[in-house]
Write an enzyme that holds these catalytic residues in place. Structure first.
Site, PDB file in Angstrom:
ATOM      1  N   ASP A 190       0.818  -1.209   0.000  1.00  0.00           N
ATOM      2  CA  ASP A 190       0.000   0.000   0.000  1.00  0.00           C
ATOM      3  C   ASP A 190       0.858   1.268   0.000  1.00  0.00           C
ATOM      4  OD1 ASP A 190      -2.314   1.513   0.139  1.00  0.00           O
ATOM      5  OD2 ASP A 190      -2.530   1.271   2.314  1.00  0.00           O
ATOM      6  N   ASN A 233     -10.742  -1.989  -5.319  1.00  0.00           N
ATOM      7  CA  ASN A 233      -9.891  -1.204  -6.216  1.00  0.00           C
ATOM      8  C   ASN A 233     -10.531  -0.921  -7.582  1.00  0.00           C
ATOM      9  OD1 ASN A 233      -6.738  -2.622  -4.981  1.00  0.00           O
ATOM     10  ND2 ASN A 233      -7.914  -0.861  -4.252  1.00  0.00           N
TER      11      ASN A 233
END
Ligand code: V0D
Length: 255
Positions: A31, A79
């Site tokens: 991330d 996402n």
């Protein structure tokens, strides 16, 4: 898969890290790529490119340390909400990764696995992942498990529906349903649960990653963004893990 507990003996970095109690399975949420790019006034895609460089470095390092399995959160079911151009770019990365790394993966005897709803991916992405699974499928060393279009809750629901179908068909009885049976119907069947979860980029949560499997996993967080994450961070996470006392819900037995 390398045998659990054998990882320590294979460590190629003695001195840098103790051979005792090396985690067998490490999970990582890759991330902070977008934020890394924004901080530099670059498009988010530039962050993903640098994230890929970090991935390649950390795979090499994990292999050198004798780690048994790495699970990497590459694309979550959430996402899809990102801009279409970014999603399109991400969907090419499995292909890109293989083009760059397949020879090295074969040399190092690394086997790729995938976790997630692969059927919903663009067919080019599916084909690239299929190819990775097949070409590395006979390798016997470290496991590289990529979570793509993965969500932890939906993984559990899938497992339940699988089991329900098999109960209806008479293959299992209701009494057979156990934690072990459910675990066998997750994407990670045959993989031991992660010993250590690493989350860079300052978020302190698990974000629907391997919910079932993380029950007793040691968690390690850093503010460093994934493109800035180095071997030194990785080694530090492992050293901190080695210093912790894992009890799996049991009581403390030594002073
Ligand atoms: C972007 C940084 C490797 C984090 C790493 C589809 C986000 C690069 C793969 C990959 C991504 C996936 C499956 C496979 C082989 C490689 C990957 C995605 C994103 C999303 F079999 N990197 N990578 N997949 N990034």
């Amino acid at each position: 898969m390398p045998e659990k507990g054998k990882a320590a003996g294979k460590s190629l970095l003695p001195g840098k890290i103790g051979g005792e109690n090396i985690p067998f399975h490490i999970a990582i949420i890759m991330d902070g790529n977008g934020r890394w790019a924004r901080k530099r006034g670059l498009p988010r895609i530039a962050g993903h490119k640098r994230g890929m460089d970090t991935l390649i470095k950390i795979v090499t390092c994990a292999h050198a340390l004798g780690i048994g399995a790495l699970s990497l959160y590459a694309f979550s079911t959430e996402n899809w909400k990102r801009p279409a151009l970014e999603v399109d770019f991400l969907m090419r990365l499995p292909e890109e990764y293989l083009r760059k790394e397949l020879d090295r993966l074969m040399e190092k005897d690394i086997r790729i696995l995938a976790a997630g709803e692969l059927g919903q991916l663009p067919s080019r992405t599916q084909l690239a992942i299929e190819e990775a699974l097949i070409k590395t499928g006979k390798n016997k060393g470290m496991i590289l498990n990529f979570a793509v279009n993965y969500g932890g809750r939906s993984e559990i629901i899938r497992a339940i529906k699988d089991i329900l179908l098999l109960v209806r068909k008479g293959q299992y009885r209701e009494e057979d349903i156990s934690e072990d049976l459910l675990a066998k119907h997750l994407y990670t069947a045959n993989l031991p649960d992660p010993d250590l979860l690493i989350r860079p980029s300052g978020e302190v949560r698990v974000s629907n990653f391997m919910l079932w499997q993380l029950a007793y996993t040691e968690l390690w967080f850093t503010d460093t963004l994934w493109p800035d994450f180095t071997e030194e961070h990785f080694l530090q996470a492992i050293r901190d893990y080695q210093a912790r006392d894992r009890r799996f819900g049991n009581i403390q037995t030594k002073a």
